[in-house]
Design a protein around this motif. Sequence first.
Motif, mmCIF file in Angstrom:
data_model
loop_
_atom_site.group_PDB
_atom_site.id
_atom_site.type_symbol
_atom_site.label_atom_id
_atom_site.label_comp_id
_atom_site.label_asym_id
_atom_site.label_seq_id
_atom_site.Cartn_x
_atom_site.Cartn_y
_atom_site.Cartn_z
ATOM 1 N N GLY A 1 14.759 21.190 -36.329
ATOM 2 C CA GLY A 1 13.774 22.258 -36.469
ATOM 3 C C GLY A 1 13.622 22.754 -37.892
ATOM 4 O O GLY A 1 12.683 23.484 -38.202
ATOM 5 N N SER A 2 14.533 22.337 -38.784
ATOM 6 C CA SER A 2 14.451 22.758 -40.191
ATOM 7 C C SER A 2 13.251 22.105 -40.867
ATOM 8 O O SER A 2 12.988 20.920 -40.695
ATOM 9 N N THR A 3 12.537 22.889 -41.654
ATOM 10 C CA THR A 3 11.441 22.371 -42.470
ATOM 11 C C THR A 3 12.031 21.982 -43.819
ATOM 12 O O THR A 3 12.785 22.753 -44.412
ATOM 13 N N VAL A 4 11.692 20.777 -44.262
ATOM 14 C CA VAL A 4 12.237 20.275 -45.527
ATOM 15 C C VAL A 4 11.100 19.817 -46.434
ATOM 16 O O VAL A 4 10.040 19.431 -45.965
ATOM 17 N N SER A 5 11.353 19.871 -47.722
ATOM 18 C CA SER A 5 10.431 19.341 -48.719
ATOM 19 C C SER A 5 11.016 18.057 -49.269
ATOM 20 O O SER A 5 12.223 17.806 -49.134
ATOM 21 N N ARG A 6 10.187 17.270 -49.923
ATOM 22 C CA ARG A 6 10.689 16.042 -50.534
ATOM 23 C C ARG A 6 11.840 16.386 -51.472
ATOM 24 O O ARG A 6 11.748 17.308 -52.276
ATOM 25 N N GLY A 7 12.946 15.657 -51.327
ATOM 26 C CA GLY A 7 14.106 15.869 -52.184
ATOM 27 C C GLY A 7 15.134 16.834 -51.630
ATOM 28 O O GLY A 7 16.249 16.901 -52.138
ATOM 29 N N ASP A 8 14.800 17.605 -50.558
ATOM 30 C CA ASP A 8 15.783 18.503 -49.943
ATOM 31 C C ASP A 8 16.863 17.678 -49.251
ATOM 32 O O ASP A 8 16.587 16.634 -48.657
ATOM 33 N N VAL A 9 18.091 18.147 -49.310
ATOM 34 C CA VAL A 9 19.209 17.447 -48.672
ATOM 35 C C VAL A 9 19.094 17.579 -47.154
ATOM 36 O O VAL A 9 18.939 18.683 -46.633
ATOM 37 N N ALA B 1 18.380 12.617 -49.236
ATOM 38 C CA ALA B 1 17.280 13.569 -49.396
ATOM 39 C C ALA B 1 16.111 13.202 -48.486
ATOM 40 O O ALA B 1 15.938 12.037 -48.120
ATOM 41 N N ALA B 2 15.314 14.195 -48.146
ATOM 42 C CA ALA B 2 14.090 13.947 -47.379
ATOM 43 C C ALA B 2 13.144 13.128 -48.263
ATOM 44 O O ALA B 2 12.882 13.515 -49.402
ATOM 45 N N PRO B 3 12.617 12.007 -47.756
ATOM 46 C CA PRO B 3 11.718 11.198 -48.569
ATOM 47 C C PRO B 3 10.341 11.827 -48.770
ATOM 48 O O PRO B 3 9.630 11.478 -49.699
ATOM 49 N N ALA B 4 9.989 12.785 -47.916
ATOM 50 C CA ALA B 4 8.722 13.514 -48.025
ATOM 51 C C ALA B 4 8.883 14.805 -47.230
ATOM 52 O O ALA B 4 9.853 14.975 -46.489
ATOM 53 N N SER B 5 7.963 15.727 -47.400
ATOM 54 C CA SER B 5 8.024 16.992 -46.659
ATOM 55 C C SER B 5 7.877 16.739 -45.166
ATOM 56 O O SER B 5 7.192 15.805 -44.751
ATOM 57 N N GLY B 6 8.524 17.577 -44.368
ATOM 58 C CA GLY B 6 8.423 17.429 -42.922
ATOM 59 C C GLY B 6 9.368 18.344 -42.189
ATOM 60 O O GLY B 6 9.881 19.319 -42.746
ATOM 61 N N THR C 1 14.980 -3.732 -56.315
ATOM 62 C CA THR C 1 14.349 -2.550 -56.871
ATOM 63 C C THR C 1 15.363 -1.421 -56.861
ATOM 64 O O THR C 1 16.019 -1.195 -55.857
ATOM 65 N N VAL C 2 15.531 -0.728 -57.960
ATOM 66 C CA VAL C 2 16.423 0.414 -58.024
ATOM 67 C C VAL C 2 15.556 1.664 -58.123
ATOM 68 O O VAL C 2 14.690 1.763 -58.982
ATOM 69 N N LEU C 3 15.788 2.586 -57.208
ATOM 70 C CA LEU C 3 14.993 3.797 -57.141
ATOM 71 C C LEU C 3 15.903 5.003 -57.253
ATOM 72 O O LEU C 3 17.000 4.999 -56.705
ATOM 73 N N ALA C 4 15.459 6.012 -57.928
ATOM 74 C CA ALA C 4 16.227 7.248 -58.023
ATOM 75 C C ALA C 4 15.781 8.178 -56.903
ATOM 76 O O ALA C 4 14.595 8.316 -56.641
ATOM 77 N N ALA C 5 16.742 8.781 -56.226
ATOM 78 C CA ALA C 5 16.406 9.705 -55.149
ATOM 79 C C ALA C 5 15.597 10.861 -55.712
ATOM 80 O O ALA C 5 15.905 11.401 -56.759
ATOM 81 N N GLY C 6 14.545 11.208 -54.989
ATOM 82 C CA GLY C 6 13.727 12.336 -55.393
ATOM 83 C C GLY C 6 12.767 12.039 -56.525
ATOM 84 O O GLY C 6 12.048 12.911 -56.960
ATOM 85 N N THR C 7 12.721 10.795 -57.003
ATOM 86 C CA THR C 7 11.829 10.451 -58.098
ATOM 87 C C THR C 7 10.443 10.160 -57.556
ATOM 88 O O THR C 7 10.275 9.323 -56.694
ATOM 89 N N ASP C 8 9.452 10.850 -58.076
ATOM 90 C CA ASP C 8 8.069 10.597 -57.684
ATOM 91 C C ASP C 8 7.575 9.450 -58.533
ATOM 92 O O ASP C 8 7.658 9.492 -59.754
ATOM 93 N N VAL C 9 7.076 8.399 -57.888
ATOM 94 C CA VAL C 9 6.640 7.245 -58.644
ATOM 95 C C VAL C 9 5.237 7.415 -59.199
ATOM 96 O O VAL C 9 4.728 6.534 -59.878
ATOM 97 N N GLY C 10 4.586 8.530 -58.909
ATOM 98 C CA GLY C 10 3.311 8.849 -59.525
ATOM 99 C C GLY C 10 2.156 7.972 -59.105
ATOM 100 O O GLY C 10 1.297 7.673 -59.899
#
Length: 198
Positions: free
Chosen positions: A142-150, A102-107, A39-48
């Motif tokens: 301690g950094s808060t990240v969103s999906r796709g943030d480095v 990238a962060a796979p999800a917010s956290g 499976t090839v996935l693009a970083a930060g791509t939402d699969v919907g």
Amino acid sequence: MDTVRTPGPARRARRTRHRSRAVVAAAVLALLTLSPPTTVLAAGTDVGVTVDGATDPTSTPRPGWAAPVPGALVAPFDPPARRWLPGHRGVDLAVAAGAVVAAPASGTITFAGPVGGRPVVVVDHGALRSTLEPVLPSAPVGSTVSRGDVVGHVDDDATVSHCAPEHCLHWGVRRGEAYLDPMALLGGAPPIVLLPVP
């Protein structure tokens, strides 16, 4: 004199049920042991994908999850039969040295440092937690990240990669002490389908 008993209707029905169950069990086992396709996935791509509220949301595709790097699946999730036995408690994705992770999800980043000689970044997503390695962190604990943030970059030292001499990113996901298949969160794991008994 020995007599040969012919099975009655109830006994034949039981045998048929047992055979049918054996066939279904064999089919499920065959599906589980087949190797998943690359499976090839693009970083930060939402699969919907959406979550079916009737199932366990931690083992089904979840909105807001994306692959941490683009790349082919090199080694699938292969959990051990018992937690102390060997197995692959995550997935390996092909990646170039120095690639952005990238962060796979917010956290929140809860750990960034070496573990067993490999640089690791851990992102806590609430009920779930992602582990990414070998990743040199670019954001502090301690950094808060969103999906796709480095969150870091893949270490260019191939000797710290368990895919050596190639580079890969190991991505593990846990809920408490239980390891989950990260691909299932993206919708990349094939579903298990039980077929009707003929």
